[in-house]
Design a protein around this motif. Structure first.
Motif, mmCIF file in Angstrom:
data_model
loop_
_atom_site.group_PDB
_atom_site.id
_atom_site.type_symbol
_atom_site.label_atom_id
_atom_site.label_comp_id
_atom_site.label_asym_id
_atom_site.label_seq_id
_atom_site.Cartn_x
_atom_site.Cartn_y
_atom_site.Cartn_z
ATOM 1 N N MET B 1 0.851 -1.189 0.000
ATOM 2 C CA MET B 1 0.000 0.000 0.000
ATOM 3 C C MET B 1 0.892 1.246 0.000
ATOM 4 O O MET B 1 1.566 1.534 0.986
ATOM 5 N N ARG B 2 0.906 1.937 -1.138
ATOM 6 C CA ARG B 2 1.769 3.116 -1.270
ATOM 7 C C ARG B 2 0.887 4.359 -1.137
ATOM 8 O O ARG B 2 -0.011 4.576 -1.948
ATOM 9 N N PHE B 3 1.153 5.142 -0.074
ATOM 10 C CA PHE B 3 0.325 6.327 0.170
ATOM 11 C C PHE B 3 0.769 7.490 -0.705
ATOM 12 O O PHE B 3 1.954 7.789 -0.787
ATOM 13 N N LEU B 4 -0.194 8.115 -1.362
ATOM 14 C CA LEU B 4 0.088 9.223 -2.279
ATOM 15 C C LEU B 4 -0.180 10.569 -1.627
ATOM 16 O O LEU B 4 0.408 11.577 -1.988
ATOM 17 N N SER B 5 -1.113 10.582 -0.683
ATOM 18 C CA SER B 5 -1.473 11.849 -0.034
ATOM 19 C C SER B 5 -2.058 11.541 1.331
ATOM 20 O O SER B 5 -2.572 10.437 1.565
ATOM 21 N N GLU B 6 -1.987 12.501 2.213
ATOM 22 C CA GLU B 6 -2.581 12.341 3.544
ATOM 23 C C GLU B 6 -3.159 13.685 3.947
ATOM 24 O O GLU B 6 -2.494 14.705 3.867
ATOM 25 N N GLN B 7 -4.428 13.651 4.372
ATOM 26 C CA GLN B 7 -5.107 14.898 4.699
ATOM 27 C C GLN B 7 -5.832 14.703 6.011
ATOM 28 O O GLN B 7 -6.533 13.704 6.187
ATOM 29 N N ARG B 8 -5.631 15.651 6.933
ATOM 30 C CA ARG B 8 -6.384 15.563 8.184
ATOM 31 C C ARG B 8 -7.639 16.415 8.041
ATOM 32 O O ARG B 8 -7.562 17.615 7.799
ATOM 33 N N ARG B 16 -6.397 9.109 3.403
ATOM 34 C CA ARG B 16 -5.189 8.844 2.629
ATOM 35 C C ARG B 16 -5.529 8.189 1.290
ATOM 36 O O ARG B 16 -6.255 7.203 1.247
ATOM 37 N N GLU B 17 -5.009 8.763 0.217
ATOM 38 C CA GLU B 17 -5.103 8.119 -1.094
ATOM 39 C C GLU B 17 -3.924 7.157 -1.218
ATOM 40 O O GLU B 17 -2.824 7.448 -0.746
ATOM 41 N N PHE B 18 -4.169 6.027 -1.827
ATOM 42 C CA PHE B 18 -3.068 5.063 -1.998
ATOM 43 C C PHE B 18 -3.176 4.341 -3.341
ATOM 44 O O PHE B 18 -4.219 4.388 -4.015
ATOM 45 N N THR B 19 -2.107 3.680 -3.712
ATOM 46 C CA THR B 19 -2.184 2.681 -4.786
ATOM 47 C C THR B 19 -1.643 1.373 -4.234
ATOM 48 O O THR B 19 -0.808 1.350 -3.307
ATOM 49 N N LEU B 20 -2.129 0.321 -4.830
ATOM 50 C CA LEU B 20 -1.720 -1.033 -4.443
ATOM 51 C C LEU B 20 -1.566 -1.740 -5.775
ATOM 52 O O LEU B 20 -2.559 -2.199 -6.345
ATOM 53 N N GLY B 21 -0.327 -1.741 -6.292
ATOM 54 C CA GLY B 21 -0.161 -2.168 -7.682
ATOM 55 C C GLY B 21 -0.980 -1.237 -8.560
ATOM 56 O O GLY B 21 -0.854 -0.006 -8.465
#
Lengths: 244, 244
Positions: B1-8, B16-21
């Protein structure tokens, strides 16, 4: 409302037996309810004339009172321990026979429940008036719960009832099936999916009939007495949205 | 799970937006969730390929996360903003045409939704595995909510799913109508009584089909997008009973 006994229960509930003319009743209130902190009223009936001391009704009444309500129930005319007419006795016997024989029971139910509702309504209205006069009972919106046929009539004729919970609803007299269309109060209808005595299709048709714009159906697997415990909490939250 | 952004966010939720493959996803967690205070996971899908950024899904995900859950959603293969096959595009166009013409749509739905479910399942299982590895996510019971057809398959094949909420369910592929019989997890099915795209009778038949011993149906008046706000709370309480 003449109180005959008062008992403070373990769960902080005060249980009072009363009579109102000929009508015997029970009132449950939180011990904390008072003239300066009154609680909303919920009328809790029992279907088809079961007694007000029936343990499932008492348990639910206490649970509801513990959530901050005054809960009142009565044995209306012909219900519970009140005398039954010879005709009602004959009809009940005929109903039992027809059910055992697997014969159609619609007309027998109509002959039994129709008059039971007619006779119960004025006594419940008298009870409502008397309960609202108690200082610890809030004279704002009133809730109703349980016996579907009686509740339809009460909600149709009594504008102080602002939210109604109905249980089962497989057999409802013709008059109340018609009155169901006129209802406008928010409704929560509770249905046991495999209720042996309440055909599912009819209960769903009744739900469809209600005129109310806010109506919710909760259905759970199991027979008539199998309602899961969380439905009591859901019922209290429903009343919380409309009475508090 | 690669996180692209994190917003509180204002409501104390971390988004958190992520990609997984190839899979794009979003994860919502309470800011208070941590390795020493992990929260249960809920998979929140979207029906028929709507995007994970759809505002109603996002609002519900945040509401659910605020009740103490990690909520994850993805755009599975062919869903949301992911590329669609030429065949799927043709089938969607044919579905629109048939609906406008008032023609039967069962076989077209089958051709569209069957493969969508088949392709989505492995990606959701990959997502489940990855989310459970996060220290702030509890690796105990997992919940599932929303898209009925996908949820039936996931609950049938993935024993870590211990409670499932289903929405609508008017059109479910044949394979999932069969798999519904095998389900054993507690279920909450949510039905809009007048859902224009989900025939009521079929949804009630599906509810009847589920093998689970604990199954509850909630139905409310109104169309597909008219679910009242209190059902989100009811859903969270349902998960609270089974995941916490």
């Amino acid at each position: 409302m003449r109180f005959l006994s008062e008992q403070r229960l373990d769960d902080g509930i005060v249980e009072r037996e009363f009579t109102l003319g000929e009508i015997p009743g029970t009132l449950w209130t939180p011990a904390s309810a008072s003239a300066s902190a009154p609680v909303p009223l919920i009328l809790m009936s029992h279907n088809n004339g079961l007694p007000k001391a029936q343990p499932r009704l008492v348990a639910r009444a206490r649970h509801t009172a513990a959530c901050g309500y005054a809960v009142v129930t009565i044995d209306a005319a012909g219900c519970g321990d009140r005398p039954r007419s010879a005709e009602a006795e004959r009809t009940r016997a005929e109903l039992g026979r027809a059910m055992r024989a697997g014969e159609p029971v619609d007309e027998i139910f109509e002959a039994l429940i129709g008059p039971l509702v007619e006779n119960a309504v004025p006594e419940w209205l008298t009870t409502l008036d008397a309960a609202l006069e108690l200082p610890e009972v809030d004279d704002g919106p009133v809730g109703y719960t349980s016996w579907t046929a009686l509740g339809i009539r009460l909600a149709a004729v009594e504008p102080r009832i602002k939210a109604a919970g109905f249980f089962a609803g497989g057999y409802v007299p013709r008059a109340q099936r018609e009155e169901a269309r006129q209802l406008t109060v928010p409704l929560l209808m509770l249905l046991q999916w495999d209720d042996e005595g309440n055909p599912r299709r009819r209960a769903l048709e009744l739900f469809d009939t209600f005129g109310s714009k806010e109506k919710t159906l909760h259905a759970n697997l199991g027979g008539h007495t199998g309602t899961p415990w969380f439905e009591a909490e859901d019922g209290n939250r429903f009343f919380g949205r409309h009475l508090k």
